[in-house]
Design a protein around this motif. Structure first.
Motif, mmCIF file in Angstrom:
data_model
loop_
_atom_site.group_PDB
_atom_site.id
_atom_site.type_symbol
_atom_site.label_atom_id
_atom_site.label_comp_id
_atom_site.label_asym_id
_atom_site.label_seq_id
_atom_site.Cartn_x
_atom_site.Cartn_y
_atom_site.Cartn_z
ATOM 1 N N TYR A 263 14.196 46.283 -9.902
ATOM 2 C CA TYR A 263 14.987 46.348 -11.138
ATOM 3 C C TYR A 263 15.851 45.104 -11.245
ATOM 4 O O TYR A 263 15.997 44.331 -10.286
ATOM 5 N N ASP A 264 16.436 44.892 -12.407
ATOM 6 C CA ASP A 264 17.422 43.830 -12.611
ATOM 7 C C ASP A 264 18.374 44.273 -13.706
ATOM 8 O O ASP A 264 18.352 45.447 -14.128
ATOM 9 N N ALA A 265 19.212 43.360 -14.175
ATOM 10 C CA ALA A 265 20.217 43.714 -15.173
ATOM 11 C C ALA A 265 19.587 44.173 -16.482
ATOM 12 O O ALA A 265 20.213 44.933 -17.243
ATOM 13 N N LEU A 268 18.046 48.218 -15.596
ATOM 14 C CA LEU A 268 18.930 48.836 -14.609
ATOM 15 C C LEU A 268 18.600 50.308 -14.382
ATOM 16 O O LEU A 268 18.926 50.871 -13.329
ATOM 17 N N LYS A 271 17.038 51.547 -11.122
ATOM 18 C CA LYS A 271 17.850 51.738 -9.911
ATOM 19 C C LYS A 271 17.908 53.225 -9.541
ATOM 20 O O LYS A 271 18.056 53.572 -8.364
ATOM 21 N N GLY A 388 23.919 45.869 -8.265
ATOM 22 C CA GLY A 388 24.531 46.819 -9.183
ATOM 23 C C GLY A 388 25.195 47.984 -8.475
ATOM 24 O O GLY A 388 25.347 49.064 -9.053
ATOM 25 N N ARG A 444 28.121 51.180 -16.317
ATOM 26 C CA ARG A 444 27.102 50.147 -16.519
ATOM 27 C C ARG A 444 27.742 48.779 -16.746
ATOM 28 O O ARG A 444 27.229 47.763 -16.266
ATOM 29 N N GLN A 447 28.690 47.386 -13.421
ATOM 30 C CA GLN A 447 27.473 46.959 -12.729
ATOM 31 C C GLN A 447 26.974 45.622 -13.268
ATOM 32 O O GLN A 447 26.646 44.704 -12.504
ATOM 33 N N LEU A 448 26.924 45.500 -14.582
ATOM 34 C CA LEU A 448 26.415 44.265 -15.195
ATOM 35 C C LEU A 448 27.329 43.087 -14.894
ATOM 36 O O LEU A 448 26.852 41.960 -14.688
ATOM 37 N N MET A 451 26.376 41.995 -11.396
ATOM 38 C CA MET A 451 25.049 41.403 -11.303
ATOM 39 C C MET A 451 24.984 40.014 -11.922
ATOM 40 O O MET A 451 24.076 39.230 -11.619
#
Length: 475
Positions: A263-265, A268, A271, A388, A444, A447-448, A451
């Protein structure tokens, strides 16, 4: 510019902690930005054979303690950079990397052998980058050799402090055995009636660096200077803090082969599958709505385990999970086992170290705990940001430099941190994080924010190059 990095450990050849990560990654990052870099490290019994590409030197003859020690040197680029591994079985083929009565002799030999090797394999380096007390001997030898040896005359030294708590102290009667019988070098080593390799490195290197800006200030104070704060203050104009980097080729949730769901930004939500997998690994109920608090560390007092012991009950009372990976002092291992026995549906523990599992925990956890008493830099909080996984840290060393408190009004910040070493302050941040976790949109955003941070080694390596240039320029 030609740079030689000398370190007692370096990933993937050897590792006991953050020093191994740093020494393995920096030469590669320097090479990637166009610097002619080479790494020199011991070949331990634990070093995997498939990392030793070829025998570069069969007869590395090292004049040592009145005789000649015939060592070998292997060549490899398993870390992405040219590397020589010095093979001296009587010193390095042992059950563990450290912990022997003659560790000071083992690394004094390694330092001298590294300089013999450099003299043999090519032109003199412009910079020799030394790491921690294990390399204080080379700082002393180069300070002497520059006065009469034309090969080393223009070489300059950078000495990096990764942890001031370990200073390589030994009896002064051994100095002459290692070739340091003169008054100049004896004074550099002398510390409270004993010899200290850390003190020699601090005294005789051209430039000093440490692994975060905050730690550069902290080691000038008695609490974190361990008896050498006076010397660090004395040389403060030559001391710089550069936060370690992260190798994003290794720690990247989008490409990490250890994860069940990359996963990535921009993706997400995937995750969540990593969280499911982590709970299954520890045979915990699949309550994906409940947060997972995680910790990956050596179980020592430095890492704030005492604080975690005091808040663990409060965390479990919220219905959250706790997952711990690590080993260390028996009292801490016993605590985690008792906690697991008390709440087997909420606690998962793994005693020892498991690199694959470390990646899975970083990806599957929601919150990462690092309430350290002191932390020169710290790497797991930076891994967590990229994955994240929101960090809760104590505002010391590199933790303070890399984690910013989340501000709900502005939407800025990438985690939570507290100051005084107190369980109630730690618990305040835990409850604050849980409050944010209850609002998916807010969570979120945190988290972002994390990241998006650039803690890459390329960024850190550029700062080291600037430091090398200043060192060569004589300030």
């Amino acid at each position: 510019m030609r740079v030689a990095v000398i370190s007692a450990e370096a990933v993937p050849y050897s590792k006991t902690g953050g020093l191994g990560d740093v020494a393995g990654a920096l030469p590669k990052a320097l090479k990637n930005i166009g610097i002619d870099s080479v790494l020199i490290t011991p070949c331990y019994w634990q070093t995997k054979a498939d990392h030793l590409w070829e025998t570069a030197i069969e007869d590395l003859l090292v004049d040592w303690r009145g005789g000649i020690y015939q060592a070998k040197a292997f060549y490899s680029e398993a870390n992405g950079s040219p590397t020589f591994l010095i093979d001296a079985p009587s010193y390095f083929h042992r059950d563990s990397i450290y912990g022997y009565r003659e560790d000071h002799e083992r690394f004094a030999f390694f330092n001298h052998a590294a300089l013999v090797l450099l003299n043999r394999v090519g032109p003199p380096p412009d910079i020799v980058h030394l790491n921690d007390w294990h390399c204080g001997f080379a700082a002393a030898e180069l300070a002497i050799r520059r006065q009469w040896d034309s090969y080393w005359r223009n070489t300059r030294t950078v000495f990096s402090i990764h942890n001031m708590a370990y200073q390589g102290v030994f009896g002064t009667e051994d100095l002459w055995k290692f070739g340091f019988g003169g008054e100049f070098e004896r004074n550099a080593f002398l510390s409270n009636g004993a010899a200290s390799a850390m003190k020699a490195g601090l005294s005789l290197s051209d430039t000093l660096s440490t692994v975060s800006r905050r730690y550069a200030a902290e080691i000038q104070m008695p609490e974190n200077g361990y008896g050498l704060d006076w010397l660090v203050r004395q040389r403060a104009e030559r001391l710089f803090g550069i936060t370690n980097g992260v190798d994003y080729e290794v720690w990247n949730p989008r490409t990490d082969p250890e994860l069940p769901s990359p996963y990535d930004a921009n993706a997400l939500d995937a995750k969540r599958e990593c969280k499911r997998h982590l709970l299954e690994y520890f045979s915990l109920p699949l309550r994906l709505d409940r947060p997972i608090f995680a910790n990956i560390t050596r179980l020592t007092a430095q890492k704030g385990i005492d604080l975690m012991m005091q808040v663990a009950g409060a965390i479990l009372s919220t219905g959250s999970y706790i997952i711990s990976l690590g080993s260390g002092e028996s009292r801490y291992e016993e605590f985690w086992q008792r906690l697991r026995d008390h709440a087997p549906q909420q606690v998962g523990i793994y005693r020892g170290y498991n690199e694959s599992l470390a990646h899975k925990i970083e990806a599957g956890a929601d919150i990462f705990m690092m309430p350290s008493k002191f932390e020169p830099c710290g790497l797991n909080q930076m891994y967590s940001l990229r994955y994240g996984t929101v960090p809760i840290v104590r505002a010391v060393g590199g933790l303070d430099d890399t984690v910013r408190n989340f501000d709900a009004i502005s939407g800025t910040g990438n985690g939570f941190k507290f100051g005084p070493y107190r369980a109630d302050r730690f618990l305040e941040r835990i409850y604050e994080a849980l409050f944010a976790y209850a609002d998916p949109e807010t969570w979120r955003q945190i988290q972002l924010n994390g990241m998006a941070e650039d803690n890459s080694w390329e960024n850190a390596a550029g700062k080291y190059v600037q430091l090398y240039q200043r060192t060569l320029g004589g300030w």
